[in-house]
Design a protein around this motif. Structure first.
Motif, PDB file in Angstrom:
ATOM      1  N   TYR A  23      -6.755   9.413 -14.909  1.00 55.15           N
ATOM      2  CA  TYR A  23      -7.795  10.037 -13.502  1.00 55.15           C
ATOM      3  C   TYR A  23      -9.145  10.354 -13.968  1.00 55.15           C
ATOM      4  N   GLY A  52       0.989   5.784 -10.428  1.00 55.01           N
ATOM      5  CA  GLY A  52       1.203   6.178  -8.796  1.00 55.01           C
ATOM      6  C   GLY A  52       1.476   7.498  -8.186  1.00 55.01           C
ATOM      7  N   GLU A  94     -14.364   3.272  -7.279  1.00 55.35           N
ATOM      8  CA  GLU A  94     -12.851   2.171  -6.939  1.00 55.35           C
ATOM      9  C   GLU A  94     -12.152   2.246  -8.541  1.00 55.35           C
ATOM     10  N   TYR A 116      -3.390   3.613  -2.901  1.00 61.46           N
ATOM     11  CA  TYR A 116      -3.234   2.934  -3.952  1.00 61.46           C
ATOM     12  C   TYR A 116      -2.019   1.455  -3.512  1.00 61.46           C
ATOM     13  N   THR A 117      -2.480   0.220  -4.346  1.00 66.89           N
ATOM     14  CA  THR A 117      -2.668  -1.179  -3.599  1.00 66.89           C
ATOM     15  C   THR A 117      -1.565  -1.441  -5.198  1.00 66.89           C
ATOM     16  N   TRP A 120      -3.155  -2.625 -10.195  1.00 68.75           N
ATOM     17  CA  TRP A 120      -2.952  -1.885  -9.002  1.00 68.75           C
ATOM     18  C   TRP A 120      -4.712  -1.296  -8.539  1.00 68.75           C
ATOM     19  N   THR A 121      -4.903  -1.072  -7.487  1.00 69.03           N
ATOM     20  CA  THR A 121      -6.080  -0.827  -7.047  1.00 69.03           C
ATOM     21  C   THR A 121      -6.126   0.408  -5.849  1.00 69.03           C
ATOM     22  N   SER A 122      -7.310   1.198  -6.655  1.00 72.31           N
ATOM     23  CA  SER A 122      -7.395   2.672  -4.845  1.00 72.31           C
ATOM     24  C   SER A 122      -8.617   2.917  -5.486  1.00 72.31           C
ATOM     25  N   THR A 169       1.237  -0.952   0.394  1.00 79.66           N
ATOM     26  CA  THR A 169       0.122   0.126   0.075  1.00 79.66           C
ATOM     27  C   THR A 169       0.913   1.383   0.429  1.00 79.66           C
ATOM     28  N   THR A 216      -9.768  -0.755 -10.619  1.00 76.25           N
ATOM     29  CA  THR A 216      -8.858  -1.830 -10.504  1.00 76.25           C
ATOM     30  C   THR A 216      -7.801  -1.274 -11.403  1.00 76.25           C
TER      31      THR A 216
END
Length: 639
Positions: A129, A94, A137, A161-162, A153-155, A5, A139
């Motif tokens: 974005y 990111g 969400e 974000y992860t 990538w997830t946020s 994260t 992904t």
């Protein structure tokens, strides 16, 4: 590798919040941006495969898929293009460190209307974005071509974000949006609706050369395959017809404008569309656009310039600088050649004779279009010249081959009219009888030029002067030299005798004055020998007591400063001090010179006179502190 994260940088968090809270009036733009990004990824893969035959990547069916799931409320945009590595995802997605986010946020706050804000997305490379406008969400699943591992990538757009690696990711990139509930009142449409997806793709992405396919909703087609029938095939939504290859009558202005916006990331319509089709031994097609506004980076060293180069509709190069000269760097568009080597490097490309042929032809076409605009639509020409005239004048220095064409479309402020510019042709048509030269004066602004002492005699005699305020004017006037046999002459350089042109009768009077002032002129030259080349009487002054001019072949102070700013050291040229023999201060100075033996104070007066002349042209005295002290002492004694 377990998931990690990370926190967004502060500016990225601000940007996400602006996106999430619906800054943009037209939320459909998110799909345009995602499809555009996917198209770029396909272009890059095709190009990389051309350059590297050993790349382990499938390019047999490059395409973009849009997959909507009405029940799960998700929309996925998928491509099988170049993809990204783990490090690239962290760096590009990111942090958006290279996206100019601070500049984006500043301009976003200045953009009052929704349309203006909307266009800023693509301009700063943060189109990805835009998905947060419509999704809770996002992904992203990607695998770079040639690599074995993928990245997820997830946020939720809430500051973190992860990132994690995955083993079963397909080649390319998929972006899955977990959509917000539809809210028609807030312009938030149901983006799982097939008709809405068709409408957006047709409007924004019909020209993309890769197929954009919509996968049938699995929930809507469940059971069809089980009953013996075949499952529906994906539907191709775009025509894939390159606009530049279609007849003019088959393409609307709106379609041309959308292509321009896709290429330039400008939200406004172009000022002019230019089509060119060359046939014969070397064939190519081009579709060029003149923007309506200068881009913010027009004069920055790292600005991208050039048009897109295709060969037989295969993307070869973005921002191909070799196709247009630097002074046309604002032109956007596409050039599609029928016969160029695909596997070509940038260095070889710049030396390719076909590229040189295209460059010459495209340059002439752009300039002829501007000339036509000048003749037929003065308002649009005025807009073009206001936005791009400064950069176009660079060509007068760097492109002698097209110098005449550039002079034909150039216009300049002049004393003939307070607001309307003039061309050199119009200037020469208005020249007075006996006038052999085209006069001009350079300066920082029109007001400073009009107030210059050099203008006095020209104003009194009604002789027109061009008022040149761009830094490049100092250079092109010397490079061009003349126009249709008329010499371009700075009124701040050399000796100008307007009496000889206008009256032809002041010779005896001038001879008498020269004799009368000979002693003073010689003495002043001795006193200021370090700073001035000559002291002489002036024929260009009627109100001011003195002015400084450059010798005919010397660099002006402005040009000296310009070269020094570019790191080129040039010797400082001595200037010429001209005195107005009819001014009371000069007359008094001459009389005092004759009457006094102690000339200490007189030397200070001469120094002040020289300093005032320097100030009048926008310069500063050699020693400002000494000049101020001398002036203060004189004022004190005058009280």
């Amino acid at each position: 590798m377990p998931s990690e994260t990370h926190e967004f940088q502060v500016e990225a968090r601000q940007l996400l919040q602006l996106m999430i809270h619906s800054v943009y009036s037209n939320k459909d733009v998110f799909l345009r941006e995602l499809v555009s990004n996917a198209s770029d990824a396909l272009d890059k893969l095709r190009l990389e495969k051309l350059w590297d035959d050993t790349l382990d990547a499938d390019v047999s069916d490059l395409h973009i898929e849009i997959d909507a799931d009405k029940n799960a409320r998700t929309l996925t945009v998928r491509d099988n293009g170049i993809g990204m590595s783990y490090d690239e995802v962290g760096r590009l997605i990111g942090t958006i460190a290279n996206s100019g986010t601070a500049k984006f946020l500043q301009e976003l706050q200045e953009a009052k209307d929704g349309a203006g804000a909307e266009g800023l997305i693509g301009q700063f490379g943060v189109g990805f974005y835009a998905g947060f406008m419509v999704a809770d969400e996002v992904t992203l699943l990607t695998r770079r071509a040639g690599e074995s591992q993928g990245t997820r990538w997830t946020s939720r757009g809430e500051g973190t974000y992860t990132l994690e690696t995955v083993d079963d990711a397909p080649q390319g990139t998929s972006v899955t949006l977990h959509l917000k509930p539809a809210d028609p009142e807030n312009q938030l449409h149901d983006y799982t609706s097939p008709w809405k997806i068709r409408e957006i793709v047709k409007r924004y992405s019909d020209f993309i050369t890769w197929p954009v396919r919509m996968v049938p909703d699995a929930s809507a087609t469940a059971g069809e395959g089980d009953e013996g029938g075949e499952a529906p095939e994906p539907e191709t939504l775009n025509s894939m017809k390159a606009l530049w290859a279609r007849p003019r009558g088959d393409v609307s202005d709106d379609e041309y404008h959308e292509l321009y916006k896709h290429i330039s990331h400008d939200w406004r319509d172009p000022l002019e569309t230019i089509r060119l089709q060359a046939e014969g031994t070397f064939e190519y097609q081009s579709l060029l656009f003149l923007p309506a506004h200068a881009p913010h980076d027009l004069f920055t060293r790292d600005s991208k310039r050039g048009v897109q180069l295709y060969v037989k509709r295969v993307f070869i190069m973005d921002d191909c600088e070799a196709l247009l000269p630097p002074y046309l760097r604002f032109v956007k568009g596409v050039v599609d050649a029928a016969d160029l080597s695909l596997n070509v490097s940038r260095e070889i490309l710049q030396q390719d004779r076909h590229i040189e042929m295209m460059r010459r032809r495209l340059t002439k076409k752009v300039l002829s279009t501007v000339k036509d605009m000048m003749a037929k639509d003065n308002e649009r020409y005025a807009t073009f010249w206001r936005e791009f005239g400064t950069v176009l004048k660079e060509g007068l220095v760097t492109d002698p081959e097209n110098r005449d064409a550039l002079l034909a479309v150039a216009s300049f402020a002049s004393t003939h009219h307070d607001t309307e510019p003039t061309t050199l042709k119009q200037y020469t048509e208005r020249m007075k009888d006996g006038q052999d030269d085209i006069y001009y004066l350079t300066g920082e602004s029109r007001q400073s030029i009009e107030n210059s002492p050099h203008m006095e005699a020209f104003r009194d005699r009604g002789i027109e002067v061009l008022l040149l305020t761009d830094p490049v004017d100092e250079m092109w006037t010397d490079a061009v030299g003349e126009y249709e046999g008329k010499k371009l002459r700075s009124i701040a350089k050399g000796h100008i005798d307007l009496d000889a042109e206008d009256e032809k009768s002041a010779g005896a009077e001038r001879e008498k004055q020269t004799e009368e002032y000979a002693g003073l002129l010689g003495w002043m030259k001795e006193q200021m020998d370090e700073d001035i080349k000559e002291v002489r009487l002036s024929s260009r002054l009627t109100v001011s007591p003195a002015c400084v001019v450059s010798d005919a072949h010397d660099l002006t102070p402005a040009l000296e400063n310009m070269y020094r700013a570019m790191g080129q050291e040039v010797p400082r040229a001595k200037r010429i001090l001209e005195l107005n023999p009819d001014h009371q201060l000069v007359k008094g100075l001459n009389q005092a010179f004759k009457d006094r033996e102690d000339r200490t104070e007189l030397a200070e007066t001469a120094e002040l006179l020289h300093g005032l002349a320097v100030l009048a042209e926008g310069g500063q005295p050699k020693e400002p502190a000494r000049f101020v002290k001398l002036m203060a002492d004189r004022l004190e004694r005058a009280l």
